[in-house]
Design a protein around this motif. Structure first.
Motif, PDB file in Angstrom:
ATOM      1  N   ARG A   1       0.915  -1.102   0.023  1.00  0.00           N
ATOM      2  CA  ARG A   1       0.029   0.151  -0.208  1.00  0.00           C
ATOM      3  C   ARG A   1       1.137   1.125   0.007  1.00  0.00           C
ATOM      4  NH1 ARG A   1      -4.512   0.272  -1.845  1.00  0.00           N
ATOM      5  NH2 ARG A   1      -3.795  -1.142  -2.890  1.00  0.00           N
ATOM      6  N   PRO A   2       0.651   2.327  -0.827  1.00  0.00           N
ATOM      7  CA  PRO A   2       1.263   3.519  -0.772  1.00  0.00           C
ATOM      8  C   PRO A   2       1.377   4.049   0.395  1.00  0.00           C
ATOM      9  CG  PRO A   2      -0.142   3.238  -2.982  1.00  0.00           C
ATOM     10  CD  PRO A   2      -0.629   2.274  -1.918  1.00  0.00           C
ATOM     11  N   ASP A   3       2.302   4.898   0.627  1.00  0.00           N
ATOM     12  CA  ASP A   3       2.355   5.864   1.883  1.00  0.00           C
ATOM     13  C   ASP A   3       1.110   7.008   1.655  1.00  0.00           C
ATOM     14  OD1 ASP A   3       4.722   4.384   2.553  1.00  0.00           O
ATOM     15  OD2 ASP A   3       5.950   6.368   2.493  1.00  0.00           O
TER      16      ASP A   3
ATOM     17  N   ALA B   1      -0.290   1.110  10.047  1.00  0.00           N
ATOM     18  CA  ALA B   1      -1.312   2.017   9.671  1.00  0.00           C
ATOM     19  C   ALA B   1      -0.575   3.443   9.854  1.00  0.00           C
ATOM     20  CB  ALA B   1      -2.059   1.781  11.087  1.00  0.00           C
ATOM     21  N   ALA B   2       0.122   3.836  10.577  1.00  0.00           N
ATOM     22  CA  ALA B   2       0.616   5.106  10.744  1.00  0.00           C
ATOM     23  C   ALA B   2       1.420   5.545   9.034  1.00  0.00           C
ATOM     24  CB  ALA B   2       1.842   5.325  11.539  1.00  0.00           C
ATOM     25  N   ARG B   3       1.935   4.668   8.632  1.00  0.00           N
ATOM     26  CA  ARG B   3       2.802   4.805   7.096  1.00  0.00           C
ATOM     27  C   ARG B   3       1.615   4.986   6.254  1.00  0.00           C
ATOM     28  NH1 ARG B   3       3.503   2.125   2.778  1.00  0.00           N
ATOM     29  NH2 ARG B   3       2.975   0.046   3.769  1.00  0.00           N
ATOM     30  N   ILE B   4       0.400   4.352   6.040  1.00  0.00           N
ATOM     31  CA  ILE B   4      -0.608   4.302   4.953  1.00  0.00           C
ATOM     32  C   ILE B   4      -1.573   5.186   5.274  1.00  0.00           C
ATOM     33  CG2 ILE B   4      -0.158   2.053   4.247  1.00  0.00           C
ATOM     34  CD1 ILE B   4      -2.693   1.166   5.644  1.00  0.00           C
ATOM     35  N   LEU B   5      -1.652   5.939   6.421  1.00  0.00           N
ATOM     36  CA  LEU B   5      -2.884   6.928   6.727  1.00  0.00           C
ATOM     37  C   LEU B   5      -2.277   8.180   6.122  1.00  0.00           C
ATOM     38  CD1 LEU B   5      -3.980   6.025  10.336  1.00  0.00           C
ATOM     39  CD2 LEU B   5      -5.825   6.158   8.234  1.00  0.00           C
ATOM     40  N   ARG B   6      -3.498   9.016   5.622  1.00  0.00           N
ATOM     41  CA  ARG B   6      -2.997  10.571   5.209  1.00  0.00           C
ATOM     42  C   ARG B   6      -2.828  11.201   6.477  1.00  0.00           C
ATOM     43  NH1 ARG B   6      -7.187   9.130   1.211  1.00  0.00           N
ATOM     44  NH2 ARG B   6      -6.100   8.854  -0.738  1.00  0.00           N
ATOM     45  N   PRO B   7      -2.308  12.280   6.676  1.00  0.00           N
ATOM     46  CA  PRO B   7      -2.206  13.178   7.719  1.00  0.00           C
ATOM     47  C   PRO B   7      -3.980  13.598   8.073  1.00  0.00           C
ATOM     48  CG  PRO B   7      -0.719  13.930   6.230  1.00  0.00           C
ATOM     49  CD  PRO B   7      -1.273  12.868   5.824  1.00  0.00           C
ATOM     50  N   GLY B   8      -4.205  13.365   9.371  1.00  0.00           N
ATOM     51  CA  GLY B   8      -5.472  13.597   9.684  1.00  0.00           C
ATOM     52  C   GLY B   8      -6.429  12.149   9.468  1.00  0.00           C
TER      53      GLY B   8
ATOM     54  N   VAL C   1     -12.171   0.239  22.464  1.00  0.00           N
ATOM     55  CA  VAL C   1     -12.155   0.920  20.904  1.00  0.00           C
ATOM     56  C   VAL C   1     -11.554   2.137  21.062  1.00  0.00           C
ATOM     57  CG1 VAL C   1     -13.228   1.790  19.010  1.00  0.00           C
ATOM     58  CG2 VAL C   1     -14.040  -0.506  20.021  1.00  0.00           C
ATOM     59  N   THR C   2     -10.459   2.456  20.179  1.00  0.00           N
ATOM     60  CA  THR C   2      -9.833   3.718  20.187  1.00  0.00           C
ATOM     61  C   THR C   2      -9.932   4.172  18.771  1.00  0.00           C
ATOM     62  OG1 THR C   2      -7.787   2.559  20.072  1.00  0.00           O
ATOM     63  CG2 THR C   2      -8.384   3.216  22.270  1.00  0.00           C
ATOM     64  N   ARG C   3      -9.684   5.471  18.727  1.00  0.00           N
ATOM     65  CA  ARG C   3      -9.596   6.413  17.716  1.00  0.00           C
ATOM     66  C   ARG C   3      -8.176   7.145  17.593  1.00  0.00           C
ATOM     67  NH1 ARG C   3     -10.900  11.850  17.036  1.00  0.00           N
ATOM     68  NH2 ARG C   3     -11.086  12.585  14.819  1.00  0.00           N
ATOM     69  N   SER C   4      -7.475   6.820  16.746  1.00  0.00           N
ATOM     70  CA  SER C   4      -5.943   7.306  16.515  1.00  0.00           C
ATOM     71  C   SER C   4      -5.990   8.490  15.407  1.00  0.00           C
ATOM     72  CB  SER C   4      -5.131   6.561  16.786  1.00  0.00           C
ATOM     73  OG  SER C   4      -4.799   5.744  17.806  1.00  0.00           O
ATOM     74  N   VAL C   5      -5.719   9.540  15.507  1.00  0.00           N
ATOM     75  CA  VAL C   5      -5.636  10.510  14.436  1.00  0.00           C
ATOM     76  C   VAL C   5      -4.382  10.516  13.685  1.00  0.00           C
ATOM     77  CG1 VAL C   5      -6.197  12.878  13.313  1.00  0.00           C
ATOM     78  CG2 VAL C   5      -7.704  11.845  15.081  1.00  0.00           C
ATOM     79  N   ARG C   6      -3.996  10.491  12.665  1.00  0.00           N
ATOM     80  CA  ARG C   6      -2.522  10.573  12.185  1.00  0.00           C
ATOM     81  C   ARG C   6      -1.991  11.951  12.183  1.00  0.00           C
ATOM     82  NH1 ARG C   6       2.246  10.032  11.277  1.00  0.00           N
ATOM     83  NH2 ARG C   6       3.292   9.313   9.527  1.00  0.00           N
ATOM     84  N   ASN C   7      -0.888  12.051  12.718  1.00  0.00           N
ATOM     85  CA  ASN C   7      -0.272  13.268  12.897  1.00  0.00           C
ATOM     86  C   ASN C   7       0.058  13.985  11.634  1.00  0.00           C
ATOM     87  OD1 ASN C   7      -0.102  13.209  15.743  1.00  0.00           O
ATOM     88  ND2 ASN C   7       2.113  12.050  15.420  1.00  0.00           N
ATOM     89  N   GLY C   8       0.016  15.320  11.282  1.00  0.00           N
ATOM     90  CA  GLY C   8      -0.043  15.837  10.279  1.00  0.00           C
ATOM     91  C   GLY C   8       1.620  16.322   9.850  1.00  0.00           C
TER      92      GLY C   8
END
Length: 367
Positions: free
Chosen positions: A286-288, A318-325, A360-367
């Protein structure tokens, strides 16, 4: 030999005494019967110890099935390191793996359903004079394994233990039903899903409690490109796609059995063409920064060992493939110290729900 790219730790080895016992006995049996490598198949060769030992003894062209993408890559790397590259034939769990096979070396799986699927496949596709050498650590073996093998073979004998490992020897395949026993599918009307499974997949066609809890938060998740990371039967991917028809959904797992199961689940829920299922190690292809949301029910075992390494690798993926936000929605056993790890690996993490056992947690990717 190494486990890499799988998790490596002092208590996690790339081979064990069962590998040695199976390889020694397999080489002796093949030599005595005058077999060549093309008449030998291996199932469950975790990191290549069996295939490489046979190749070193001159048995080339051995067909090998490994469930995990990490195991396949480890075999490739170990073969390259030992100068034994290209001497094995990787196969899926299909007729190609076993057609004409007269000797099968099998690392006994922990799950009886997985063993049932393997035994049926050998009886269905291998030569009528096939001999199966199935090995395991004595502490993990049960009499039920003999019974499962006995459903597919007329002769099953247990040998004496050696170095705390033991072989079960099966021969004389029985006539098998017209259709293979897997995948097994079950309807879960309470959540509007049909789940399908092959033998090696956690929880089978049941909906495990952690996944069931996370499904209750689908409406709170963003809509966009979603990745079900470590998808298992594909329950999360299918449920998200049904809840958000406009979304792009990918399901990925390092287990080939999970990928086959997820594809069957996708089809059973009328989602063919809407959910892409990939066999991959921690979404490596999967792309970054390509996903808006990641869904995750992480494992906390590696084989027979309790180890957080697999889950932590998925947090990093997950951190790698998530977009900022982008958002990671995860469910895990509440006693695990995962919130702190998620905060470090992904970003701001909040608890969205707790049951008696799960968080259950929700983590928001750092920008």
């Amino acid at each position: 030999m190494r486990r890499y790219p799988d998790v490596e730790a002092p208590n996690l080895q790339a081979w064990d005494a069962t590998d040695l016992l199976l390889a020694e006995r397999g080489i002796a049996d093949a030599s005595e019967r005058g077999l060549d490598g093309s008449e030998i198949a291996i199932i469950g060769d975790n990191y290549g110890a069996l295939a490489l030992r046979l190749a070193a003894a001159g048995f080339t062209g051995v067909r090998v099935h490994q469930d995990l993408a990490t195991g396949r890559e480890a075999l490739r790397r170990n073969a390259e390191e030992l100068g034994l590259s290209g001497l094995q034939v990787p196969c899926e769990l299909e007729a190609e793996l076993l057609a004409g096979a007269r000797l099968v070396l099998l690392q006994l799986p922990r799950g009886l359903a997985e063993l049932e699927e393997y035994a049926d496949a050998v009886a269905r596709w291998a030569s009528p004079d096939v001999v199966v050498l199935a090995g395991g650590r004595v502490k993990h073996m049960t009499l039920a394994m003999n019974d499962v093998l006995g459903a597919s073979f007329e002769v099953v004998a247990a040998e004496l233990a050696v170095r705390k490992s033991r072989l079960l020897v099966a021969s004389v395949p029985r006539t098998v039903p017209e259709n293979p026993p897997f995948p097994v599918c079950a309807k879960h009307d309470d959540v509007g899903l049909t789940l399908c499974t092959h033998g090696a997949v956690f929880a089978g066609s049941r909906l495990d409690l952690g996944t069931r809890f996370l499904l209750g938060f689908l409406d709170a998740m963003p809509v966009g490109t979603a990745v079900d990371l470590g998808c298992g039967t594909g329950a999360l991917a299918a449920a998200y796609a049904l809840a958000h028809p406009e979304a792009v959904v990918v399901a990925t797992d390092r287990s080939a059995a999970a990928v086959r199961s997820a594809r069957a689940t996708v089809s059973a829920n009328g989602l063919a063409g809407r959910v892409l299922v990939e066999h991959d190690d921690a979404a490596a292809s999967r792309p970054d920064a390509s996903a808006d949301v990641v869904l995750l029910n992480p494992p906390f075992h590696l084989g027979a060992s309790v180890h957080a390494g697999a889950g932590l690798r998925l947090f990093e993926a997950a951190a790698r493939i998530l977009r900022p936000g982008g958002e990671l929605w995860a469910v895990y056993n509440s006693h695990l110290d995962y919130r702190r790890r998620l905060q470090t690996s992904v970003g701001q993490t909040t608890v969205k729900g707790r049951s008696g056992k799960f968080t259950v947690t929700r983590s928001v990717r750092n920008g």
